[in-house]
Write a protein that holds these residues in place. Structure first.
Motif, PDB file in Angstrom:
ATOM      1  N   SER A  63       0.836  -1.197   0.000  1.00 47.12           N
ATOM      2  CA  SER A  63       0.000   0.000   0.000  1.00 47.12           C
ATOM      3  C   SER A  63       0.876   1.255   0.000  1.00 47.12           C
ATOM      4  CB  SER A  63      -0.918  -0.005   1.216  1.00 47.12           C
ATOM      5  OG  SER A  63      -0.153   0.045   2.406  1.00 47.12           O
ATOM      6  N   LYS A  64       0.212   2.397  -0.054  1.00 46.06           N
ATOM      7  CA  LYS A  64       0.926   3.672  -0.071  1.00 46.06           C
ATOM      8  C   LYS A  64       1.732   3.879   1.202  1.00 46.06           C
ATOM      9  CE  LYS A  64       0.053   8.594  -0.919  1.00 46.06           C
ATOM     10  NZ  LYS A  64      -1.014   9.607  -1.178  1.00 46.06           N
ATOM     11  N   ASP A  65       1.227   3.397   2.327  1.00 48.80           N
ATOM     12  CA  ASP A  65       1.942   3.509   3.598  1.00 48.80           C
ATOM     13  C   ASP A  65       2.777   2.255   3.883  1.00 48.80           C
ATOM     14  OD1 ASP A  65      -0.302   1.984   3.826  1.00 48.80           O
ATOM     15  OD2 ASP A  65      -0.925   2.770   5.759  1.00 48.80           O
ATOM     16  N   LEU A  66       3.126   1.524   2.825  1.00 45.45           N
ATOM     17  CA  LEU A  66       4.064   0.394   2.881  1.00 45.45           C
ATOM     18  C   LEU A  66       3.558  -0.770   3.732  1.00 45.45           C
ATOM     19  CD1 LEU A  66       7.457   2.332   3.148  1.00 45.45           C
ATOM     20  CD2 LEU A  66       6.240   1.561   1.100  1.00 45.45           C
ATOM     21  N   GLN A  67       2.258  -0.966   3.753  1.00 45.46           N
ATOM     22  CA  GLN A  67       1.686  -2.149   4.401  1.00 45.46           C
ATOM     23  C   GLN A  67       1.536  -3.252   3.358  1.00 45.46           C
ATOM     24  OE1 GLN A  67       0.984  -2.702   7.580  1.00 45.46           O
ATOM     25  NE2 GLN A  67       1.525  -0.666   8.284  1.00 45.46           N
ATOM     26  N   ALA A 116      -3.422   1.658   3.535  1.00 47.04           N
ATOM     27  CA  ALA A 116      -4.080   0.400   3.884  1.00 47.04           C
ATOM     28  C   ALA A 116      -5.528   0.640   4.329  1.00 47.04           C
ATOM     29  CB  ALA A 116      -3.290  -0.309   4.981  1.00 47.04           C
ATOM     30  N   GLU A 117      -5.753   1.675   5.120  1.00 46.78           N
ATOM     31  CA  GLU A 117      -7.111   1.973   5.576  1.00 46.78           C
ATOM     32  C   GLU A 117      -8.007   2.394   4.421  1.00 46.78           C
ATOM     33  OE1 GLU A 117      -7.617   4.367   9.053  1.00 46.78           O
ATOM     34  OE2 GLU A 117      -5.676   3.816   9.862  1.00 46.78           O
ATOM     35  N   GLU A 118      -7.456   3.121   3.446  1.00 46.83           N
ATOM     36  CA  GLU A 118      -8.253   3.547   2.295  1.00 46.83           C
ATOM     37  C   GLU A 118      -8.627   2.353   1.413  1.00 46.83           C
ATOM     38  OE1 GLU A 118      -6.555   8.103   1.614  1.00 46.83           O
ATOM     39  OE2 GLU A 118      -5.621   6.409   0.597  1.00 46.83           O
ATOM     40  N   LEU A 119      -7.762   1.348   1.365  1.00 51.99           N
ATOM     41  CA  LEU A 119      -8.085   0.154   0.587  1.00 51.99           C
ATOM     42  C   LEU A 119      -9.332  -0.525   1.137  1.00 51.99           C
ATOM     43  CD1 LEU A 119      -4.540  -1.393   0.038  1.00 51.99           C
ATOM     44  CD2 LEU A 119      -5.958  -0.240  -1.649  1.00 51.99           C
ATOM     45  N   PHE A 129      -4.401  -8.145   5.583  1.00 50.93           N
ATOM     46  CA  PHE A 129      -3.219  -7.424   6.047  1.00 50.93           C
ATOM     47  C   PHE A 129      -2.499  -8.247   7.117  1.00 50.93           C
ATOM     48  CE2 PHE A 129      -6.441  -4.451   4.635  1.00 50.93           C
ATOM     49  CZ  PHE A 129      -5.739  -3.622   3.775  1.00 50.93           C
ATOM     50  N   SER A 130      -1.372  -7.728   7.549  1.00 52.97           N
ATOM     51  CA  SER A 130      -0.592  -8.419   8.565  1.00 52.97           C
ATOM     52  C   SER A 130      -1.335  -8.388   9.904  1.00 52.97           C
ATOM     53  CB  SER A 130       0.783  -7.758   8.728  1.00 52.97           C
ATOM     54  OG  SER A 130       0.638  -6.428   9.205  1.00 52.97           O
ATOM     55  N   ASN A 166      -3.770  -5.430  11.671  1.00 50.89           N
ATOM     56  CA  ASN A 166      -5.140  -5.704  12.122  1.00 50.89           C
ATOM     57  C   ASN A 166      -5.329  -5.301  13.575  1.00 50.89           C
ATOM     58  OD1 ASN A 166      -5.895  -6.742   9.633  1.00 50.89           O
ATOM     59  ND2 ASN A 166      -5.283  -8.831  10.166  1.00 50.89           N
ATOM     60  N   LYS A 167      -4.318  -5.568  14.426  1.00 51.50           N
ATOM     61  CA  LYS A 167      -4.399  -5.170  15.834  1.00 51.50           C
ATOM     62  C   LYS A 167      -4.417  -3.657  15.962  1.00 51.50           C
ATOM     63  CE  LYS A 167      -2.200  -9.290  17.802  1.00 51.50           C
ATOM     64  NZ  LYS A 167      -1.031  -9.815  18.557  1.00 51.50           N
ATOM     65  N   ALA A 168      -3.609  -2.977  15.147  1.00 48.46           N
ATOM     66  CA  ALA A 168      -3.584  -1.514  15.192  1.00 48.46           C
ATOM     67  C   ALA A 168      -4.933  -0.929  14.783  1.00 48.46           C
ATOM     68  CB  ALA A 168      -2.482  -0.987  14.275  1.00 48.46           C
ATOM     69  N   ILE A 169      -5.546  -1.498  13.755  1.00 49.47           N
ATOM     70  CA  ILE A 169      -6.860  -1.035  13.307  1.00 49.47           C
ATOM     71  C   ILE A 169      -7.905  -1.259  14.395  1.00 49.47           C
ATOM     72  CG2 ILE A 169      -8.739  -1.530  11.712  1.00 49.47           C
ATOM     73  CD1 ILE A 169      -6.607   0.148  10.477  1.00 49.47           C
ATOM     74  N   GLU A 170      -7.841  -2.415  15.040  1.00 49.78           N
ATOM     75  CA  GLU A 170      -8.799  -2.717  16.100  1.00 49.78           C
ATOM     76  C   GLU A 170      -8.643  -1.749  17.273  1.00 49.78           C
ATOM     77  OE1 GLU A 170     -10.104  -6.506  18.955  1.00 49.78           O
ATOM     78  OE2 GLU A 170      -8.568  -6.738  17.393  1.00 49.78           O
ATOM     79  N   SER A 171      -7.385  -1.457  17.648  1.00 48.70           N
ATOM     80  CA  SER A 171      -7.140  -0.512  18.748  1.00 48.70           C
ATOM     81  C   SER A 171      -7.638   0.881  18.383  1.00 48.70           C
ATOM     82  CB  SER A 171      -5.646  -0.478  19.067  1.00 48.70           C
ATOM     83  OG  SER A 171      -5.181  -1.745  19.489  1.00 48.70           O
ATOM     84  N   LYS A 172      -7.416   1.279  17.149  1.00 51.38           N
ATOM     85  CA  LYS A 172      -7.861   2.604  16.715  1.00 51.38           C
ATOM     86  C   LYS A 172      -9.383   2.698  16.740  1.00 51.38           C
ATOM     87  CE  LYS A 172      -7.595   5.888  12.904  1.00 51.38           C
ATOM     88  NZ  LYS A 172      -7.059   6.168  11.547  1.00 51.38           N
ATOM     89  N   GLN A 173     -10.060   1.665  16.265  1.00 55.83           N
ATOM     90  CA  GLN A 173     -11.519   1.671  16.277  1.00 55.83           C
ATOM     91  C   GLN A 173     -12.060   1.723  17.701  1.00 55.83           C
ATOM     92  OE1 GLN A 173     -12.490  -1.847  14.038  1.00 55.83           O
ATOM     93  NE2 GLN A 173     -12.396  -0.792  12.071  1.00 55.83           N
TER      94      GLN A 173
END
Length: 262
Positions: A78-82, A132-135, A171-172, A176-183
């Motif tokens: 992705s653009k942010d190298l994910q 990655a989030e935009e995808l 995703f890795s 996924n853990k980072a996305i869950e924590s952010k949500q």
């Protein structure tokens, strides 16, 4: 002599049958026939049905023009190298009017030589333009751009893109853990914001209620004048007279007794 004539007649009949057999061809439904003359591709394209050709000189290569499905799993950044793993399903078909060019320039292994690399290249090129989030949040937009790029690539090689479906983005585990924590943090922040707004509204309601009560008291105080007090006193005296039976009290409380007027 008669036997020789029969043999020659039989041979001629066999030759005629063989020549007749190799002089015709049939193109099955959903296919087109590429006419080859001594191995060279001719401009003529045989459609579905029965056709004649020059025996032993011309042959026909069948190519399917029905919609074909290709599923693949592609890895991109992705653009942010994910790192992103995408499952893609592509429906495409060979251009019926250009099967001879496809066969001449690419051959029958067009799927491995053209389709699969074009899918991978298009997906990687578009994925690199989004985070990655935009995808995740803009999947229809991503899919549309991949479709445009892939369609353009396949058209150059005499193929038609019917549809594309990006089934999922994976995703890795760390991402996924980072996305869950952010949500979770966003939900907590939203809940706190709603609580703050509720408290603010309740406080404003209490202030408004107190202001209304204070205003009412002020209005009442403004209405209390000397004339009003005197009027109230007169009203009290009138009510007392209405209840009086015309007799004065003979005794009253206290240490000093009243004189009996009688």
């Amino acid at each position: 002599m008669r036997y020789m004539k029969s043999t020659i007649g039989g041979l001629i009949a066999i030759v005629i049958l063989v020549v007749g057999y190799f002089s015709t061809t049939t193109v099955a439904s959903g296919n087109r026939g590429v006419l080859l003359q001594l191995g060279a591709v001719k401009p003529t394209i045989f459609t579905e049905g029965f056709h004649f050709k020059i025996p032993f000189i011309q042959t026909v290569q069948l190519i399917e023009v029905r919609v074909q499905k290709e599923e693949s799993t592609q890895t991109a950044a992705s653009k942010d190298l994910q790192m992103v793993t995408a499952k893609v399903a592509v429906n495409y078909s060979v251009d019926p009017e250009a099967v001879n060019k496809l066969y001449q320039e690419i051959g029958l292994d067009y799927r491995s030589r053209i389709v699969d690399p074009a899918i991978a290249e298009s997906l990687k090129a578009i994925t690199a333009q989004y985070t990655a989030e935009e995808l995740i949040s803009k999947r229809p937009e991503v899919s549309a751009q991949v479709k445009d790029m892939l369609g353009s690539k396949l058209t150059k090689y005499y193929m038609i893109l019917e549809d594309i479906n990006i089934k999922e983005f994976a995703f890795s585990e760390e991402f996924n853990k980072a996305i869950e924590s952010k949500q979770t943090a966003e939900q907590n922040a939203l809940r706190a914001q709603r609580d703050l707004e509720r408290i603010k509204i309740e406080a404003e309601q209490k202030i408004a209620q107190a202001g209304a009560e204070a205003q009412a008291l002020r209005l009442k105080k403004q209405e209390v004048t000397a004339e009003l007090i005197q009027l109230k006193q007169i009203e009290v005296q009138e009510k007392a007279l209405e209840k009086w039976d015309g007799h004065l009290p003979t005794v009253t409380g206290g240490a000093t007794p009243f004189i009996d007027l009688k």
